[in-house]
Design an enzyme around this catalytic site. Sequence first.
Site, mmCIF file in Angstrom:
data_model
loop_
_atom_site.group_PDB
_atom_site.id
_atom_site.type_symbol
_atom_site.label_atom_id
_atom_site.label_comp_id
_atom_site.label_asym_id
_atom_site.label_seq_id
_atom_site.Cartn_x
_atom_site.Cartn_y
_atom_site.Cartn_z
ATOM 1 N N ASP A 102 0.857 -1.184 0.000
ATOM 2 C CA ASP A 102 0.000 0.000 0.000
ATOM 3 C C ASP A 102 0.902 1.246 0.000
ATOM 4 O O ASP A 102 1.404 1.624 -1.049
ATOM 5 C CB ASP A 102 -0.897 -0.105 1.244
ATOM 6 C CG ASP A 102 -2.000 0.927 1.289
ATOM 7 O OD1 ASP A 102 -2.805 0.985 0.358
ATOM 8 O OD2 ASP A 102 -2.057 1.701 2.265
ATOM 9 N N PHE A 151 -9.933 -0.433 -0.310
ATOM 10 C CA PHE A 151 -9.563 -1.281 0.827
ATOM 11 C C PHE A 151 -10.096 -2.684 0.590
ATOM 12 O O PHE A 151 -11.301 -2.898 0.507
ATOM 13 C CB PHE A 151 -10.096 -0.735 2.149
ATOM 14 C CG PHE A 151 -9.488 -1.448 3.318
ATOM 15 C CD1 PHE A 151 -8.304 -1.011 3.886
ATOM 16 C CD2 PHE A 151 -10.085 -2.607 3.830
ATOM 17 C CE1 PHE A 151 -7.718 -1.696 4.945
ATOM 18 C CE2 PHE A 151 -9.501 -3.293 4.884
ATOM 19 C CZ PHE A 151 -8.315 -2.841 5.436
HETATM 20 P P1 IMP Z 1 1.840 -0.417 3.767
HETATM 21 O O1 IMP Z 1 2.888 -0.434 4.819
HETATM 22 O O2 IMP Z 1 1.065 0.875 3.767
HETATM 23 O O3 IMP Z 1 2.346 -0.750 2.391
HETATM 24 O O4 IMP Z 1 0.733 -1.441 4.170
HETATM 25 C C1 IMP Z 1 0.997 -2.751 4.168
HETATM 26 C C2 IMP Z 1 0.141 -3.553 5.109
HETATM 27 O O5 IMP Z 1 -1.101 -2.929 5.470
HETATM 28 C C3 IMP Z 1 -0.215 -4.795 4.353
HETATM 29 O O6 IMP Z 1 0.731 -5.780 4.658
HETATM 30 C C4 IMP Z 1 -1.584 -5.133 4.862
HETATM 31 O O7 IMP Z 1 -1.478 -5.987 5.961
HETATM 32 C C5 IMP Z 1 -2.176 -3.832 5.291
HETATM 33 N N1 IMP Z 1 -3.060 -3.316 4.229
HETATM 34 C C6 IMP Z 1 -2.815 -2.311 3.353
HETATM 35 N N2 IMP Z 1 -3.836 -2.139 2.519
HETATM 36 C C7 IMP Z 1 -4.766 -3.058 2.856
HETATM 37 C C8 IMP Z 1 -6.074 -3.388 2.341
HETATM 38 O O8 IMP Z 1 -6.606 -2.799 1.376
HETATM 39 N N3 IMP Z 1 -6.712 -4.406 2.966
HETATM 40 C C9 IMP Z 1 -6.191 -5.107 4.014
HETATM 41 N N4 IMP Z 1 -4.976 -4.826 4.511
HETATM 42 C C10 IMP Z 1 -4.276 -3.815 3.946
#
Ligand code: IMP
Length: 185
Positions: A102, A151
């Site tokens: 994300d 999401f």
């Molecule tokens: P980042 O650090 O922002 O890249 O987020 C990564 C983590 O957030 C992922 O490993 C997921 O566990 C959680 N995450 C991010 N987006 C989503 C989503 O749309 N649905 C569920 N979990 C998410």
Amino acid sequence: MTSTLPRLLAAEEIRRRVGELASEISRDYADRPDVLLVGVLQGASVFLADLIRSLAIPVSLDFVRASSYGPAAASSGRVAIRADLETPLAGRDVLIVEDVVDTGRTLDRLLERLAEGRPASLNVCTLLDKPSRRVLPVRARYVGFEIPDVFVVGYGMDYNERYRQLPDVHYLDPPPPQDSWNTND
Ligand code: IMP
Ligand code: MG
């Protein structure tokens, strides 16, 4: 189990794509005898379980856990890695298996942390990628599906520990509050 949530990816579509990713990985790592897959708990568990069973190369498995901390944890984006990796990384070909990239904060921190173990190579395979949400410039070598700014839940991914068991990938509409998006699991 079925769900009335809007569907983004059907189980069959996911199955096909996971097979393609597994073929690609098997080809790229064909001459590597010591591949270690590192799954990021808990979200990547279902994807990892499907992926390993389609691989044509021997691999070892380990897991890490990431958590956000600090005020407004999810949005401020400080990430702690709990990596009680059973196995040493030095000289090994390490492939991180993630559910969704994300903002990129989790992966950035994880790459930094695992690099300390001096692996021979360090790459990332993610089922889903949301490039439009990126805050840090991390890239996964293997991406199942690029998806828009939604999401997602299902196929291992949750919202407040719900929906992980759904076989399809769905999205929440309306989306949950932004600061609950990346809960790192
Ligand atoms: P980042 O650090 O922002 O890249 O987020 C990564 C983590 O957030 C992922 O490993 C997921 O566990 C959680 N995450 C991010 N987006 C989503 C989503 O749309 N649905 C569920 N979990 C998410
Ligand atoms: Mg995750």
